[in-house]
Design an enzyme around this catalytic site. Structure first.
Site, PDB file in Angstrom:
ATOM      1  N   LEU A  64      -3.904   0.162  -4.789  1.00 48.46           N
ATOM      2  CA  LEU A  64      -3.636  -1.280  -4.793  1.00 48.46           C
ATOM      3  C   LEU A  64      -3.525  -1.838  -3.380  1.00 48.46           C
ATOM      4  CD1 LEU A  64      -1.103  -1.007  -7.735  1.00 48.46           C
ATOM      5  CD2 LEU A  64      -3.267  -2.281  -7.808  1.00 48.46           C
ATOM      6  N   THR A  93      -2.290   2.165   0.735  1.00 50.63           N
ATOM      7  CA  THR A  93      -1.615   2.212   2.032  1.00 50.63           C
ATOM      8  C   THR A  93      -0.554   1.126   2.011  1.00 50.63           C
ATOM      9  OG1 THR A  93      -3.647   2.892   3.136  1.00 50.63           O
ATOM     10  CG2 THR A  93      -1.903   1.992   4.522  1.00 50.63           C
ATOM     11  N   LYS A 168      -0.009   8.448   7.698  1.00 50.02           N
ATOM     12  CA  LYS A 168      -1.183   7.565   7.683  1.00 50.02           C
ATOM     13  C   LYS A 168      -1.078   6.495   8.784  1.00 50.02           C
ATOM     14  CE  LYS A 168      -4.423   4.727   6.013  1.00 50.02           C
ATOM     15  NZ  LYS A 168      -5.839   4.954   5.989  1.00 50.02           N
TER      16      LYS A 168
HETATM   17  P1  NAD Z   1      -9.637  -3.905  -2.833  1.00 54.18           P
HETATM   18  O1  NAD Z   1      -9.044  -5.262  -2.591  1.00 54.18           O
HETATM   19  O2  NAD Z   1     -11.111  -3.753  -2.861  1.00 54.18           O
HETATM   20  O3  NAD Z   1      -9.080  -3.326  -4.227  1.00 54.18           O
HETATM   21  C1  NAD Z   1      -7.804  -3.562  -4.738  1.00 54.18           C
HETATM   22  C2  NAD Z   1      -7.934  -3.770  -6.248  1.00 54.18           C
HETATM   23  O4  NAD Z   1      -6.623  -3.902  -6.804  1.00 54.18           O
HETATM   24  C3  NAD Z   1      -8.717  -5.042  -6.607  1.00 54.18           C
HETATM   25  O5  NAD Z   1      -9.792  -4.699  -7.464  1.00 54.18           O
HETATM   26  C4  NAD Z   1      -7.682  -5.911  -7.312  1.00 54.18           C
HETATM   27  O6  NAD Z   1      -8.215  -6.703  -8.347  1.00 54.18           O
HETATM   28  C5  NAD Z   1      -6.724  -4.868  -7.846  1.00 54.18           C
HETATM   29  N1  NAD Z   1      -5.383  -5.393  -8.150  1.00 54.18           N
HETATM   30  C6  NAD Z   1      -4.616  -6.218  -7.422  1.00 54.18           C
HETATM   31  N2  NAD Z   1      -3.446  -6.443  -8.042  1.00 54.18           N
HETATM   32  C7  NAD Z   1      -3.488  -5.749  -9.201  1.00 54.18           C
HETATM   33  C8  NAD Z   1      -2.588  -5.581 -10.277  1.00 54.18           C
HETATM   34  N3  NAD Z   1      -1.395  -6.188 -10.291  1.00 54.18           N
HETATM   35  N4  NAD Z   1      -2.951  -4.789 -11.298  1.00 54.18           N
HETATM   36  C9  NAD Z   1      -4.163  -4.164 -11.308  1.00 54.18           C
HETATM   37  N5  NAD Z   1      -5.062  -4.288 -10.301  1.00 54.18           N
HETATM   38  C10 NAD Z   1      -4.726  -5.072  -9.275  1.00 54.18           C
HETATM   39  O7  NAD Z   1      -8.976  -2.949  -1.747  1.00 54.18           O
HETATM   40  P2  NAD Z   1      -9.491  -1.497  -1.289  1.00 54.18           P
HETATM   41  O8  NAD Z   1     -10.366  -1.618  -0.087  1.00 54.18           O
HETATM   42  O9  NAD Z   1      -9.954  -0.746  -2.499  1.00 54.18           O
HETATM   43  O10 NAD Z   1      -8.117  -0.881  -0.757  1.00 54.18           O
HETATM   44  C11 NAD Z   1      -7.128  -0.378  -1.636  1.00 54.18           C
HETATM   45  C12 NAD Z   1      -6.062   0.329  -0.822  1.00 54.18           C
HETATM   46  O11 NAD Z   1      -6.670   1.377  -0.078  1.00 54.18           O
HETATM   47  C13 NAD Z   1      -5.360  -0.570   0.202  1.00 54.18           C
HETATM   48  O12 NAD Z   1      -3.998  -0.254   0.218  1.00 54.18           O
HETATM   49  C14 NAD Z   1      -6.049  -0.226   1.513  1.00 54.18           C
HETATM   50  O13 NAD Z   1      -5.227  -0.436   2.647  1.00 54.18           O
HETATM   51  C15 NAD Z   1      -6.337   1.262   1.308  1.00 54.18           C
HETATM   52  N6  NAD Z   1      -7.460   1.800   2.097  1.00 54.18           N
HETATM   53  C16 NAD Z   1      -8.652   1.120   2.152  1.00 54.18           C
HETATM   54  C17 NAD Z   1      -9.705   1.661   2.896  1.00 54.18           C
HETATM   55  C18 NAD Z   1     -11.032   0.942   2.975  1.00 54.18           C
HETATM   56  O14 NAD Z   1     -11.869   1.328   3.806  1.00 54.18           O
HETATM   57  N7  NAD Z   1     -11.301  -0.058   2.142  1.00 54.18           N
HETATM   58  C19 NAD Z   1      -9.530   2.876   3.581  1.00 54.18           C
HETATM   59  C20 NAD Z   1      -8.323   3.562   3.474  1.00 54.18           C
HETATM   60  C21 NAD Z   1      -7.289   3.002   2.722  1.00 54.18           C
END
Ligand code: NAD
Length: 289
Positions: A64, A93, A168
């Site tokens: 999330l 994260t 992290k």
């Molecule tokens: P994203 O915004 O693409 O995905 C998050 C998802 O969570 C969305 O699809 C959203 O609709 C859903 N969501 C939000 N609130 C919700 C709820 N209450 N119930 C159900 N679903 C809900 O983000 P991401 O890039 O997939 O990143 C996710 C996590 O991973 C973050 O914490 C980010 O910091 C971490 N992260 C991302 C990357 C990257 O390169 N994108 C790398 C390492 C870590």
């Protein structure tokens, strides 16, 4: 194994697909219809609420956006609704304090919980080659390990609850600062009349070497293929680097740690993102130097 997966975005979408590919029955939920449709295409069963998805689950995984959402989802719809026998694995994260609070509340209600943030971006999430840094008890880690292994190439136990998030943000604070230092050095080398490939050949084998230089060189046409070769598109967005640096600064403030380089990196990424570059790869900051 019946695994509930909450948060099927850029990262979670690929991770849930890999659990399904590994033979698990994935019960997926996201607020976005598009994300749910993609999960169905990838072999997951989709549900219309968190509570429905976690019913009868043998493990819960979440990916999330931030700590507030993680707290709301777990405290409101997972704890007390999922079977207490199911380990809870939050891969988002988030700040260390929220990770510890949610894990403590879960423990009080009888659940084993780990914080398991990842290193590696969307490509690694899709390929199942993430690295997981895990915080939690030995017993909770032992239960989480096989599930995380289906989505990654390395699963490392960092310590008690919150230790995964701590590892992290400390790692990404190094990354933010070394990327800027590497960009500065290439910009200076250029102004001093050095050939940049020659500088790379020297520094990548000398004491200036770092992952930012040898695996993710910010100069187009120099070093291995990286987002610099693609106009700084794709890769790790500056807005996400800024998010992690903010979490690091918050954590440093909470324990009175002196982090001047991390603080400067945060200021520079803040300015970079505010200038409309939040979606640009974080190595694109070289354009401002
Ligand atoms: P994203 O915004 O693409 O995905 C998050 C998802 O969570 C969305 O699809 C959203 O609709 C859903 N969501 C939000 N609130 C919700 C709820 N209450 N119930 C159900 N679903 C809900 O983000 P991401 O890039 O997939 O990143 C996710 C996590 O991973 C973050 O914490 C980010 O910091 C971490 N992260 C991302 C990357 C990257 O390169 N994108 C790398 C390492 C870590």
């Amino acid at each position: 194994m019946k695994i509930a997966f909450i948060g099927l975005g850029n990262m979670g979408g690929g991770m849930a697909a890999n659990l399904a590919k590994a033979g698990h029955e994935v019960h997926a939920f996201d607020l976005s219809e598009d994300a749910l449709a993609r999960a169905r295409d990838n072999g997951c069963h989709t549900y219309t609420s968190v509570r429905e998805a976690v019913q009868g689950a043998e493990a819960i995984v979440s990916m999330l956006p931030n700590g507030k959402i993680v707290e709301t989802v777990f405290e409101g719809d997972v704890i007390g609704h999922a079977p207490t026998s199911a380990p809870l694995l939050d891969c988002s994260t988030i700040d260390v304090a929220t990770a510890r609070k949610v894990a403590a509340d879960a423990a009080k209600a009888g659940y084993a919980m780990v914080d398991a943030p990842v290193s590696g971006g969307i490509a690694a999430a899709n390929a199942g080659t993430l690295t997981f840094m895990v915080g939690g008890s030995d017993a909770a880690f032992a239960r989480a390990q096989p599930i995380l292994s289906a989505m990654g190439k390395a699963v490392i136990h960092a310590g008690e609850g919150g230790a995964g998030q701590a590892a992290k943000i400390c790692n990404n604070m190094i990354l933010g600062a070394t990327m800027i230092a590497t960009c500065e050095a290439f910009a200076l080398a250029d102004k001093l009349g050095l050939d940049l490939q020659t500088f790379f050949d020297i520094s990548s084998k000398a004491s200036g070497q770092s992952w930012s230089m040898t695996s993710y060189c910010p100069v187009p046409g120099v070093g291995p293929q990286s987002p610099a070769d693609n106009g700084y598109q794709g890769g790790f967005a500056a807005a996400l680097m800024l998010k992690d640096l903010k979490l690091a600064m918050e954590a440093a403030g909470s324990v009175g740690a002196n982090v001047p380089m991390g603080q400067r990196a945060e200021e520079l990424y803040e300015a970079f993102a505010a200038a409309g570059n939040g979606g640009v790869d974080f190595s694109g900051i070289i354009r401002t130097l």
